[in-house]
Design a protein around this motif. Structure first.
Motif, PDB file in Angstrom:
ATOM      1  N   SER A   1       0.821  -1.208   0.000  1.00 61.15           N
ATOM      2  CA  SER A   1       0.000   0.000   0.000  1.00 61.15           C
ATOM      3  C   SER A   1       0.854   1.257   0.000  1.00 61.15           C
ATOM      4  CB  SER A   1      -0.925   0.006   1.219  1.00 61.15           C
ATOM      5  OG  SER A   1      -1.690  -1.178   1.291  1.00 61.15           O
ATOM      6  N   LEU A   2       1.898   1.248   0.827  1.00 55.98           N
ATOM      7  CA  LEU A   2       2.758   2.429   0.932  1.00 55.98           C
ATOM      8  C   LEU A   2       3.508   2.686  -0.370  1.00 55.98           C
ATOM      9  CD1 LEU A   2       3.713   4.625   2.888  1.00 55.98           C
ATOM     10  CD2 LEU A   2       5.582   3.110   3.549  1.00 55.98           C
TER      11      LEU A   2
ATOM     12  N   ALA B   1       0.543   9.390   2.446  1.00 59.49           N
ATOM     13  CA  ALA B   1       1.540   8.356   2.709  1.00 59.49           C
ATOM     14  C   ALA B   1       2.273   8.600   4.023  1.00 59.49           C
ATOM     15  CB  ALA B   1       2.541   8.296   1.548  1.00 59.49           C
TER      16      ALA B   1
ATOM     17  N   MET C   1       1.129   4.298  -2.868  1.00 55.84           N
ATOM     18  CA  MET C   1       0.846   5.696  -2.585  1.00 55.84           C
ATOM     19  C   MET C   1       2.031   6.592  -2.945  1.00 55.84           C
ATOM     20  SD  MET C   1      -1.473   7.839  -1.306  1.00 55.84           S
ATOM     21  CE  MET C   1      -2.545   6.929  -0.179  1.00 55.84           C
ATOM     22  N   VAL C   2       3.237   6.159  -2.592  1.00 53.81           N
ATOM     23  CA  VAL C   2       4.432   6.965  -2.892  1.00 53.81           C
ATOM     24  C   VAL C   2       4.651   7.057  -4.397  1.00 53.81           C
ATOM     25  CG1 VAL C   2       6.941   7.070  -2.649  1.00 53.81           C
ATOM     26  CG2 VAL C   2       5.519   6.498  -0.681  1.00 53.81           C
TER      27      VAL C   2
END
Length: 323
Positions: A24-25, A135, A28-29
């Motif tokens: 997920s991170l 994030a 987002m980044v």
């Protein structure tokens, strides 16, 4: 769906939650960094479209060349939308509000920035900072919800997203620096509401229903996302681009108000019954199976993977235990 099913099959049980958070991170980044590609070439040319096509082709190469076994299709549990209100009305309200409000940002964020007189480089920076806000603070806010009543945290975060939207309406065209800062704060709060709602809903039910509940909330988010941009387009047409964040501020504020009202009708979840917060992408149900807290062997002993979600809610909870 293909990527998440593959990750789900290959991930060992002891790192499934960490893998979901990392997945997920990273997503987002990369969404945030991708905004800066707009600076690479003129908008009117073919180069940016070619860059996207080349990048997509390069992304397919590791999959095409790998010798790893193909993923086996993951059994999908049935969605029982009527039961979500029994599990968590706060999660239902939060998911619908986030769908309405955040989809408007995805559709009209760049248009808002352009109508405010920003150059392409500034538009890229504004969109990137908003995504990086989500994030950067999603994990800290999520872990804060582990320590306190998740419903209260979700309501406060929704209220903060509303205030950030109002700030963008007020400072747009006045202070570019304030717009950038408020964009960061808007992303930090607006993109955090949905994961907290999912975590709260799963605090209320058996672990084997995690995927069903999360998938149902994802469906509500997606369905409401259909209508947010339509309403925003009408408001922008008749009242100007400032109404984009005016609309998000109204929806987030209304969602916060409803959450605070609902809090009074239910007791908070005991800390011992809480699941640990995990970052949750808004993609497919296969992603949620990465954080299914049920051990695979235990789940297999339980019988049908499509366990009767409604039966569990109606048979194992009395009225006082429902949230």
């Amino acid at each position: 769906m293909a990527i998440e099913s593959w990750l789900n099959e290959r991930a060992p049980n002891h790192i499934r939650g960490a893998l979901l958070s990392l997945y997920s991170l990273v997503g987002m980044v990369m969404l945030a960094l991708g905004q800066f590609l707009l600076m690479a070439y003129p908008l009117g040319g073919y180069q940016l479209f070619s860059l996207v096509a080349i990048t997509s082709a390069l992304a397919a190469l590791p999959v095409a060349l790998t010798r790893a076994p193909l993923p086996v299709p993951v059994p999908q549990p049935r969605l029982r939308m009527g039961s979500l209100l029994d599990v968590s009305r706060v999660a239902v309200v939060g998911s619908i509000a986030v769908g309405f409000a955040n989809s408007s940002f995805w559709a009209f964020g760049p248009i808002f920035a352009a109508r405010m007189g920003m150059a392409v480089d500034d538009i890229s920076l504004f969109m990137a900072l908003t995504l990086l806000g989500g994030a950067a603070l999603m994990w800290p806010i999520g872990h804060l919800s582990d320590r306190y009543d998740r419903r209260m945290v979700a309501g406060i975060v929704a209220a903060a997203a509303s205030l950030s939207g109002l700030g963008l309406v007020f400072f747009a065209g006045i202070s570019p620096v304030a717009v950038m800062v408020l964009g960061f704060l808007f992303g930090a709060f607006a993109f955090t509401i949905q994961p907290i709602c999912i975590a709260h809903a799963n605090d209320q039910a058996r672990p084997e229903n995690f995927v069903s509940i999360s998938g149902g909330l994802l469906f509500l988010y997606g369905a409401s996302s259909l209508f947010g941009p339509l309403a925003t387009a009408v408001l922008i047409k008749y009242y100007g681009p400032l109404m984009m964040f005016g609309f998000t501020a109204f929806v987030h504020g209304l969602g916060a108000l409803v959450i605070f009202v609902l809090i009074k009708s239910r007791a908070p979840t005991p800390d011992a019954e809480k699941e640990d917060f995990q970052l949750t992408p808004r993609t497919t149900m296969a992603a949620f199976q990465l954080h299914d807290p049920v051990d695979e062997n235990a789940a297999g002993d339980a019988g049908d993977p499509e366990a009767d979600f409604d039966g569990h809610l109606d048979g194992d909870f009395d009225a006082d235990e429902r949230r």
